[in-house]
Write an enzyme that holds these catalytic residues in place. Structure first.
Site, short mmCIF file in Angstrom:
data_model
loop_
_atom_site.label_atom_id
_atom_site.label_comp_id
_atom_site.label_asym_id
_atom_site.label_seq_id
_atom_site.Cartn_x
_atom_site.Cartn_y
_atom_site.Cartn_z
N GLY A 276 1.01 -1.18 -0.02
CA GLY A 276 -0.13 -0.02 -0.06
C GLY A 276 0.86 1.30 0.14
N GLU A 318 4.52 -6.06 0.72
CA GLU A 318 4.08 -6.54 -0.80
C GLU A 318 3.81 -5.21 -1.69
OE1 GLU A 318 0.46 -8.48 0.59
OE2 GLU A 318 1.65 -10.11 1.37
N PRO A 319 4.88 -4.64 -1.83
CA PRO A 319 4.73 -3.33 -2.80
C PRO A 319 4.30 -3.93 -4.35
CG PRO A 319 6.90 -3.91 -2.72
CD PRO A 319 6.28 -4.72 -1.60
N CYS A 399 -19.57 7.08 -23.31
CA CYS A 399 -20.81 7.65 -23.10
C CYS A 399 -21.20 7.73 -21.67
CB CYS A 399 -22.10 6.92 -24.06
SG CYS A 399 -23.54 7.63 -24.02
N TYR A 429 -3.15 -0.73 -11.52
CA TYR A 429 -4.64 -0.61 -11.54
C TYR A 429 -5.35 0.06 -12.71
CZ TYR A 429 -3.34 -2.22 -7.02
OH TYR A 429 -2.78 -2.94 -5.74
#
Length: 471
Positions: A276, A318-319, A399, A429
């Site tokens: 995180g 956990e990068p 749209c 992401y």
């Protein structure tokens, strides 16, 4: 007052933008911490990445395209590996995963964290040693757990009592003893968006510490003696810039370690504090370097172990975003430029204007602005400009009124159709959460190194979309 249906993205109709955004002295200047390390301006002011002109990338691969600076990604892997030299660094594959990236992080000495059967399949197909894979997820199926056991993954992070039962039964059938961690929900409110804060009590992940579920889970695993309980796991959220939350989390998790020791006489040898770690998306962000993160986290763990009279456990982190996020930018082509009045002055439509710069991608290749109210930067990438800075909003072609890529950024006032616009910080992401909204094929990923580009994920085609449509 009735809220706008597109939400907060349209809530501020001022023409100045957010308070942190400063008018640039030079609209062509790049803010170094926002861009991959090998991005500069070259001929005619066009961006180059690792010596390759982005106009050449666009001509060969089309737009939109995710552009990965391979040496940047590798150097960030090495930075974490060096900072956490005595620990295990797991690349969080959910940030972005493909076979080429798996090979890169493996070659740089990292481990890999996956959270679905699909991510595990990519890892194994790329040749990642299974003993260097950790398997996460809050609802792992029997087939996913079976595949993990049969492959010999290094550890499984358990998230529920149902999962303990499933894995225990599968391990008994196979006569194996998988290594596991218990994911603990520690009740820490990370300073981040509510959708990416993962350690407060009211959410789907892990075993509650406050309610006693985490202790019961650990003791059940020890008592049944089928699974090998290696330690505890905590993850408090994403895009975090200080270590205060990690300090509280470590204190609470190590308190549980001491409780388990006192109840069963067992000191668990491992502790995973998750990831995180934040990155710079805009000038308001100030992330810590891996060396500083390592120093702070080790100090926190060592101090709390001293209080609890525990041996210092082997640490894992956990990068994901912190490695791949800054190493990628997305390259778009401008299609239309439109000025929209935001109000009137003395009855005339001559008040503030908003400049909408529409590009050939949008929320299908970067959902984070719409989903998390995320902020991004941008620059005209195909040329330099002598025009004055103009506050603009970069939007997509979908749209949807919430189809916004960059809410507020200063672009040159002469931005025009045909210009290339680059948005940095899109490695995490974006491709991994991309969709086919409006049946738009997902963009390719191109890795650049030493002035040469290679395709590592090809562009989807309309034929790909139709191939799934069996009606």
């Amino acid at each position: 007052m009735r809220a706008h249906e597109a939400g907060a993205l349209h809530g501020d109709i001022g023409s100045r933008g957010p308070a942190w955004l400063r008018t640039p002295v030079d609209v062509n200047a790049l803010v170094p911490q926002l861009w991959p390390r090998n991005v500069t301006r070259g001929a005619e002011g066009a961006l180059t990445v690792a010596g390759l002109d982005v106009r050449t990338v666009a001509a060969e691969f089309g737009t939109p395209v995710y552009v990965l600076d391979e040496d940047d990604l590798r150097s960030r892997c090495r930075d974490f590996r060096a900072a956490f030299a005595d620990d295990d660094v797991y690349y969080a594959g959910k940030a972005f995963l493909c076979r080429a990236v798996v090979r890169m992080i493996a070659e740089e000495g990292l481990f890999l964290d996956v959270c679905t059967g699909g991510e595990l399949a990519v890892a194994l197909a790329a040749g990642m040693p299974p003993e260097r894979i950790g398997f996460h997820g809050n609802n792992k199926s029997l087939s996913e757990l079976s595949r993990a056991l049969d492959a010999g993954v290094g550890r499984v992070i358990l998230d529920s009592f149902d999962e303990i039962d499933r894995l225990t039964a599968l391990a008994r059938e196979r006569g194996v003893r998988p290594r596991v961690l218990v994911r603990v929900t520690v009740g820490v409110e990370a300073h981040t968006h509510e959708f990416i804060a993962t350690a407060h009590e009211d959410q789907k992940f892990g075993f509650s510490l406050a309610g006693g579920a985490a202790a019961r889970a650990a003791l059940r695993i020890l008592d049944e003696d089928v699974l090998e309980l290696r330690g505890l796991h905590s993850h408090i959220g994403s895009q975090i810039f200080d270590t205060d939350g990690f300090e509280v989390s470590a204190r609470r998790v190590l308190g549980l370690q001491a409780q388990i020791r006192d109840a069963r006489g067992v000191e668990l040898p491992e502790l995973d504090l998750g990831g995180g770690f934040g990155i710079a998306y805009t000038t308001q962000d100030d992330p810590a370097a891996p060396q500083e993160l390592a120093k702070r986290l080790h100090r926190i763990v060592e101090a709390e172990c001293l209080v609890q009279r525990l041996a210092v456990p082997h640490l894992s982190i956990e990068p994901g975003r912190a490695i791949v996020g800054p190493a990628v930018f997305t390259l778009y082509e401008v299609g239309t430029v439109k000025s929209v009045p935001l109000g009137t002055v003395n009855g005339a439509v001559d008040g503030p204007q908003r400049c909408y710069v529409s590009v050939d991608g949008g929320m299908s290749d970067n959902i984070r602005t719409a989903l998390y109210d995320a902020s991004y930067s941008a620059t005209v990438a195909s040329r330099a400009s002598t025009a004055q800075p103009l506050l603009a909003r970069v939007v997509g072609k979908h749209c949807e009124s919430g189809d916004i890529v960059v809410k507020d950024e200063f672009l040159p006032a002469d931005v025009q159709p045909g210009d290339l616009v680059a948005v940095p910080g899109t490695g995490a992401y974006c491709r991994s959460m991309a969709s086919n909204y409006n049946h738009v094929p997902r963009p390719p990923v191109v890795a650049v190194r030493d002035g040469r580009a290679r395709l590592i994920v090809r562009r989807e085609t309309e034929a790909d979309l139709l191939a799934l449509d069996v009606g």
